[in-house]
Design a protein around this motif. Structure first.
Motif: not given
Length: 506
Positions: A85-111
């Motif tokens: 059972y999955l779903g998001v509201d205005g509390i969880s959606a911004p935190l998911i966006l933060l997670t997906t935003f930070i991860t590529p930057l971590v990958v690039i930083s460790a290149w």
């Protein structure tokens, strides 16, 4: 809802499957080999694709409702009443966006910096990303617990394999603290299952529960979430974990994993056990203010840059829990909404700023292999572009207006003032202490004469470092200058949360 069917499942399983694919690709002994290059490209491609797809959470999001959106529900363990059972509201959606935003930057930083087992390193981060998205989107208690505990495994490996000299001590301490706290959360879930007959988190929020049971459930949740935040006095694992973790591990730990504790309070504690939350609100506010003031003084004493930023994180996360538990000290709903909104904005802002600060330390460590403040001095003379970025992030960490660091803190301080002038007084000390320990570090690291020959030989930012810090700088300024899109996304859900928190269940 949304343009892509099963978007949340895609955001969870795409990076996990990408991580499994990296493990299958594996390493060759030479980090410059073609296979090693392919593996890095795959890691970056998967993380960027996940981020681009996650933007659908914002573009397809209905900003006018507090209802769960992008909902997916299929039977998972029918005999236990547990669903996928999955779903998001205005509390969880911004935190998911933060997670997906930070991860590529971590990958690039460790290149280029990760030479040992890079395939496993990047795989751990991709799998961790999927599990973290799972925590933020799970609406079934058993599913939430599975994602919550599974996160420990990749982070345990990231610190334990690629960490510093005391990595085993740090990772075992991290694991024991977080695992033992979470066990009591499972006990609380099992009790709620016996009351409701399912693990539906939304069903838990409507379940009639007596005050004594609510208090025990709250304590179970508190031990899980307070360790994760981390709140004083269960914060001692964090500095050790940060110091020993590789740069990417510190970034994800500070930017995302600490937010799990704050998210747990607003998703579970406040709406499921509102009477117990009200009963313990004074204690929670006191612990939050201790974190803001006492841990701020502890940060002033640090000689290691990573430890200083780690203690800074604890102090800033104190603002988050303070904003959440001001609800019962405020007469009007608007003040309560302001406090929780401030805590949520602070979580997003802290994710950006703390991640950027740890990346800055990583840039210096890659060149000097030292985190001691005393080993630096005059870095601005040899790395002027880097110095500009580091000063910007330091100012944001200190709460400079115009940066994201100011917005959440200001909202919480205003809410605190409406509740009690002494709450506001102690909360506002972070503006002084934050400036003190952050500027103390910047003054000794960045400014002054070149301290030694090694500093004099430093090279300024490489292109990948420039990209990572530049993207974070833009994000910090955008949230600081124009927080309206973020706040508008959160407000309907926060207003609904306040209604749930102030009602009595018995």
């Amino acid at each position: 809802m949304g343009d892509i069917d099963n978007l949340l499942s895609i955001l969870i399983w795409l990076p996990i499957l990408g991580g499994v694919a990296l493990l299958a690709i594996g390493d060759q002994g030479d980090p410059r080999s073609s296979r090693s290059g392919t593996m890095r490209v795959v890691a970056l491609a998967v993380s960027l694709l996940t981020f681009l797809l996650s933007l659908g959470l914002y573009t397809g999001f209905d900003h006018t409702t507090a209802e769960m959106q992008f909902v997916e529900r299929i039977p998972w363990v029918p005999s236990l009443g547990a669903d996928y059972y999955l779903g998001v509201d205005g509390i969880s959606a911004p935190l998911i966006l933060l997670t997906t935003f930070i991860t590529p930057l971590v990958v690039i930083s460790a290149w280029e910096t990760i030479k040992t087992r890079p395939a496993q390193y990047f795989a751990a981060f991709l799998i961790l990303e999927g599990l973290m998205v799972g925590v933020f989107s799970a609406l079934d208690g058993l599913l939430f617990y599975v994602f919550w505990e599974a996160m420990l495994v990749p982070m345990f490996l990231i610190i334990g394999v690629w960490g510093g000299a005391r990595r085993i001590y740090a990772t075992v301490k991290f694991f024991l603290y977080t695992f033992l706290g979470s066990v009591l959360m499972l006990v609380a879930f099992i009790y709620l299952y016996r009351v409701t007959g399912s693990f539906d988190l939304l069903g838990f929020m409507d379940a009639p529960i007596g005050l004594t049971a609510q208090k025990l459930i709250f304590i179970g949740f508190l031990l899980a979430f307070a360790v994760k935040v981390p709140m004083w006095p269960v914060h001692t694992w964090l500095p050790d974990a940060h110091v020993e973790a590789p740069t990417g591990g510190s970034v994800i730990l500070a930017a995302i994993m600490l937010k799990m504790g704050g998210y747990g309070f607003v998703r579970l504690s406040l709406p499921i056990v509102p009477d117990a939350s009200a009963y313990f609100a004074g204690l929670m506010v006191a612990l939050s203010l201790i974190a803001v003031v006492y841990v701020g003084f502890v940060a002033l004493m640090q000689k290691d840059m990573k430890k200083l930023i780690a203690y800074s994180s604890i102090a800033h996360m104190g603002f988050v829990t303070l904003g959440f538990f001001l609800v019962w000290f405020l007469q009007g709903e608007s003040g309560a909404v302001l406090g929780i909104s401030g805590g949520m904005v602070q979580m997003v802002s802290h994710g950006l700023i703390s991640g950027a600060m740890f990346l800055c330390v990583g840039v210096l460590y890659d060149r000097m292999h030292s985190r001691k403040i005393s080993d630096y001095g005059g870095v601005a003379n040899t790395m002027p572009v880097f110095a500009a970025f580091m000063v910007l992030f330091a100012m944001a960490n200190a709460g400079l207006p115009g940066t994201s660091g100011f917005v959440g803190e200001f909202m919480v301080i205003v809410a605190s003032f409406k509740a009690n002038v002494w709450f506001a007084f102690f909360a506002a000390t972070t503006l002084v202490l934050g400036a003190a320990y952050t500027l103390w570090m910047v003054k000794r690291v960045v400014y002054g004469e070149v301290a030694n020959e090694r500093v004099g030989e430093l090279e300024d930012l490489k292109r990948r470092e420039y990209i990572v810090l530049g993207v974070l700088a833009v994000a910090v300024l955008v949230v600081g200058l124009w927080p309206a899109p973020l706040v508008d996304m959160m407000n309907p859900s926060i207003e609904h949360l306040v209604e749930q928190a102030v009602r009595s269940k018995y």
